[in-house]
Structures are given as C-alpha cells and as structure tokens.
Design an enzyme around this catalytic site. Sequence first.
Site, mmCIF file in Angstrom:
data_model
loop_
_atom_site.group_PDB
_atom_site.id
_atom_site.type_symbol
_atom_site.label_atom_id
_atom_site.label_comp_id
_atom_site.label_asym_id
_atom_site.label_seq_id
_atom_site.Cartn_x
_atom_site.Cartn_y
_atom_site.Cartn_z
ATOM 1 N N CYS A 40 0.821 -1.198 0.000
ATOM 2 C CA CYS A 40 0.000 0.000 0.000
ATOM 3 C C CYS A 40 0.858 1.253 0.000
ATOM 4 O O CYS A 40 2.000 1.237 0.451
ATOM 5 C CB CYS A 40 -0.866 0.051 1.263
ATOM 6 S SG CYS A 40 -2.141 -1.189 1.349
ATOM 7 N N CYS A 44 -3.034 5.100 1.944
ATOM 8 C CA CYS A 44 -4.089 4.114 1.714
ATOM 9 C C CYS A 44 -5.154 4.212 2.810
ATOM 10 O O CYS A 44 -4.832 4.315 3.990
ATOM 11 C CB CYS A 44 -3.506 2.707 1.700
ATOM 12 S SG CYS A 44 -4.752 1.433 1.447
ATOM 13 N N CYS A 71 -2.218 -2.789 -3.722
ATOM 14 C CA CYS A 71 -3.543 -2.489 -3.193
ATOM 15 C C CYS A 71 -3.967 -1.164 -3.821
ATOM 16 O O CYS A 71 -3.387 -0.143 -3.517
ATOM 17 C CB CYS A 71 -3.480 -2.365 -1.674
ATOM 18 S SG CYS A 71 -4.916 -1.583 -0.923
HETATM 19 ZN ZN LIG Z 1 -3.974 -0.324 0.606
#
Ligand SMILES: [Zn+2]
Length: 72
Positions: A40, A44, A71
């Site tokens: 991430c 995030c 992600c």
């Molecule tokens: Zn993430």
Amino acid sequence: MSPYNNPLPPRPEMIRAMFGSDSAYEGVFFTEVKTTGIFCRPTCGARKPKPENVEFFSLANEAMAAGYRPCL
Ligand SMILES: [Zn+2]
C-alpha cells in the site's frame, strides 16, 4: 538503477507516517503487509496493519518482485 538511490527513512518514522496517512510520504515508501501479501501507499484508506506485520520498500517494483500485489 540501484534501489539504494532512494534510501528509506527510519522505520519508526515510516510507521508513524503509515498510521497518520501522511501524504508527505507518498512516493517515499510502500508498506507491505506480510499477512495479506499486498502493498500500500502511505495514504491508503484501508485498515492499518499491525506494525509487526509490515515491511517497507522504497519502490513498487521491489515489492512486486518480492511477490506482493498492489492495493489500489
Ligand atoms: Zn492499501
């Protein structure tokens, strides 16, 4: 291109930035979650992992080479 061109900040600083979703750290590091296999950005919005379950990389390519999925 050497990954050492982009040294990471100290781990406690990155952990603080991760929990604070600090946009100043965008592009500085990626957070990899060992328990989920994803990585991430610092900002995030997903639930933050436990610090003991994360590793940090400076480049997304490094994270992907290590087998992590982005992600997004
Ligand atoms: Zn993430």
